[in-house]
Motif scaffolding. Structure first.
Motif, short mmCIF file in Angstrom:
data_model
loop_
_atom_site.label_atom_id
_atom_site.label_comp_id
_atom_site.label_asym_id
_atom_site.label_seq_id
_atom_site.Cartn_x
_atom_site.Cartn_y
_atom_site.Cartn_z
N PRO A 174 -7.82 0.34 8.00
CA PRO A 174 -9.14 0.06 8.57
C PRO A 174 -9.12 -0.77 9.84
O PRO A 174 -10.14 -0.89 10.51
CB PRO A 174 -9.85 -0.68 7.43
N ALA A 175 -7.96 -1.33 10.21
CA ALA A 175 -7.88 -2.07 11.47
C ALA A 175 -7.90 -1.12 12.66
O ALA A 175 -8.37 -1.48 13.75
CB ALA A 175 -6.62 -2.91 11.51
N THR A 176 -7.39 0.08 12.46
CA THR A 176 -7.30 1.05 13.55
C THR A 176 -8.11 2.31 13.30
O THR A 176 -8.34 3.10 14.21
CB THR A 176 -5.83 1.47 13.77
N GLY A 177 -8.50 2.53 12.04
CA GLY A 177 -9.20 3.75 11.67
C GLY A 177 -8.27 4.93 11.45
O GLY A 177 -8.73 6.05 11.24
N ARG A 178 -6.96 4.69 11.47
CA ARG A 178 -5.99 5.79 11.34
C ARG A 178 -5.84 6.22 9.88
O ARG A 178 -5.54 5.40 9.01
CB ARG A 178 -4.64 5.37 11.89
N ALA A 179 -6.06 7.50 9.62
CA ALA A 179 -5.85 8.08 8.30
C ALA A 179 -4.52 8.83 8.32
O ALA A 179 -4.19 9.51 9.29
CB ALA A 179 -6.99 9.02 7.94
N MET A 180 -3.75 8.70 7.23
CA MET A 180 -2.40 9.28 7.17
C MET A 180 -2.13 9.87 5.81
O MET A 180 -2.61 9.37 4.79
CB MET A 180 -1.35 8.18 7.43
N ARG A 181 -1.33 10.91 5.79
CA ARG A 181 -0.69 11.35 4.58
C ARG A 181 0.63 10.59 4.46
O ARG A 181 1.08 9.94 5.41
CB ARG A 181 -0.45 12.87 4.62
N LEU A 182 1.25 10.69 3.30
CA LEU A 182 2.51 9.96 3.10
C LEU A 182 3.56 10.33 4.14
O LEU A 182 4.25 9.47 4.68
CB LEU A 182 3.06 10.24 1.69
N GLU A 183 3.66 11.63 4.45
CA GLU A 183 4.67 12.06 5.42
C GLU A 183 4.37 11.52 6.82
O GLU A 183 5.29 11.24 7.59
CB GLU A 183 4.78 13.59 5.44
N ASP A 184 3.08 11.35 7.14
CA ASP A 184 2.72 10.76 8.43
C ASP A 184 3.13 9.29 8.50
O ASP A 184 3.65 8.82 9.51
CB ASP A 184 1.20 10.86 8.66
N PHE A 185 2.88 8.58 7.40
CA PHE A 185 3.25 7.17 7.34
C PHE A 185 4.76 7.01 7.48
O PHE A 185 5.25 6.13 8.19
CB PHE A 185 2.77 6.56 6.02
N GLY B 238 0.82 -1.21 0.00
CA GLY B 238 0.00 0.00 0.00
C GLY B 238 0.85 1.26 0.00
O GLY B 238 0.54 2.23 -0.71
N TYR B 239 1.92 1.23 0.77
CA TYR B 239 2.84 2.37 0.81
C TYR B 239 3.51 2.57 -0.54
O TYR B 239 3.65 3.70 -1.03
CB TYR B 239 3.89 2.16 1.90
N GLY B 240 3.89 1.47 -1.18
CA GLY B 240 4.50 1.57 -2.51
C GLY B 240 3.54 2.17 -3.53
O GLY B 240 3.93 3.02 -4.34
N MET B 241 2.28 1.77 -3.48
CA MET B 241 1.29 2.34 -4.38
C MET B 241 1.07 3.83 -4.09
O MET B 241 0.94 4.64 -5.00
CB MET B 241 -0.03 1.59 -4.25
N ALA B 242 1.06 4.17 -2.79
CA ALA B 242 0.84 5.57 -2.42
C ALA B 242 1.94 6.46 -2.98
O ALA B 242 1.67 7.54 -3.51
CB ALA B 242 0.78 5.69 -0.89
N LYS B 243 3.19 6.03 -2.85
CA LYS B 243 4.30 6.82 -3.38
C LYS B 243 4.18 6.99 -4.89
O LYS B 243 4.37 8.09 -5.43
CB LYS B 243 5.64 6.16 -3.02
N ALA B 244 3.90 5.89 -5.58
CA ALA B 244 3.81 5.94 -7.05
C ALA B 244 2.67 6.84 -7.49
O ALA B 244 2.82 7.64 -8.43
CB ALA B 244 3.62 4.52 -7.59
N LEU B 245 1.53 6.75 -6.84
CA LEU B 245 0.37 7.55 -7.24
C LEU B 245 0.57 9.02 -6.91
O LEU B 245 0.17 9.90 -7.68
CB LEU B 245 -0.89 7.01 -6.56
N ALA B 246 1.19 9.30 -5.77
CA ALA B 246 1.48 10.69 -5.42
C ALA B 246 2.44 11.31 -6.43
O ALA B 246 2.30 12.47 -6.82
CB ALA B 246 2.05 10.77 -4.01
N ASN B 247 3.42 10.51 -6.87
CA ASN B 247 4.38 11.00 -7.87
C ASN B 247 3.73 11.27 -9.22
O ASN B 247 4.27 12.03 -10.03
CB ASN B 247 5.52 9.98 -8.04
N ARG B 248 2.57 10.65 -9.46
CA ARG B 248 1.84 10.89 -10.71
C ARG B 248 0.86 12.06 -10.59
O ARG B 248 0.08 12.31 -11.49
CB ARG B 248 1.08 9.63 -11.13
N GLY B 249 0.90 12.76 -9.45
CA GLY B 249 0.10 13.95 -9.31
C GLY B 249 -1.24 13.77 -8.62
O GLY B 249 -2.08 14.67 -8.64
#
Length: 215
Positions: free
Chosen positions: A46-57, A27-38
């Motif tokens: 969903p196990a904890t309900g924690r929402a994060m931006r890439l920098e938070d992760f 999931g982190y790998g996909m997030a980096k790739a998608l963020a790099n595409r704009g």
């Protein structure tokens, strides 16, 4: 930076399955790739309900250890999962990107909720996911369609010792060694044993491991 054609994406990753660790990584790998595409990317566990931006992760990654077998047996798609799937991060997203592995995640349950919400998501739909997570049922469908499938058998938790012994004899004489023994409805390697020796004791140990994860 988000381009003019970038989408607002929510990536589901982690979750309460036995494959939590690999889900966090992919999931982190996909997030980096998608963020790099704009694209505007939010990660949601969903196990904890924690929402994060890439920098938070990156600064404070979620705990990666998967649940133990006993913990896994007590887990269900409960309030935390429902809260996550109906959260602002999901509802406001243009598309939900499924980075979840195992159960729940690849079994159609998450997909069903998203379909009821009318929320577009990546991957197979709820029906296909529910069918394919059940390995025995998938083989029945494929065989009926004329596709060759490996020979096998299913053994349930309620099998008596005599039934187990009969299953061992059938496996030994009809299927042959080596055998792949695995849960019927988990991820591909969870609870898996490749039995390479002609041993009923090892066969039963492998069954016990698989049945820890599945009926």
């Amino acid at each position: 930076n988000q381009g003019s054609d970038g989408m607002k994406l929510c990536i589901l990753l982690g979750g309460p399955s036995a494959e939590r660790e690999v889900s966090l990584m992919s999931g982190y790998g996909m997030a980096k790739a998608l963020a790099n595409r704009g694209h505007d990317v939010t990660l949601l566990d969903p196990a904890t309900g924690r929402a994060m931006r890439l920098e938070d992760f990156q600064a404070d990654p979620p705990k990666a250890e998967p649940p133990s077998v006993k913990e896994l047996g007590k887990l269900s798609v409960g309030s935390k999962m429902i809260e996550s799937l109906t959260s602002k991060e999901v509802l406001d997203a243009d598309v939900v990107v499924l980075g979840l592995h195992g159960v729940p995640g690849e079994d159609g349950l998450v997909q069903s909720v998203l379909e009821l919400l009318g929320k577009p998501y990546t991957g197979s739909d709820a029906r296909a996911s529910a069918l394919c997570i059940d390995k025995n049922f998938t083989k029945i469908i494929l065989k009926d369609a004329g596709i060759a499938v490996p020979r096998g058998m299913t053994i349930g938790k309620a099998a008596h010792p005599q039934e187990r012994h009969a299953a061992w004899e059938l496996a030994e004489h009809e299927l042959g060694i080596p055998l792949v023994i695995k849960p019927n409805d988990q991820g591909s390697t969870v609870g898996l044993t490749i039995l390479r020796e002609n041993s009923e004791d090892e066969f039963n140990r492998a069954l016990d491991l698989a049945l820890d994860y599945s009926n």
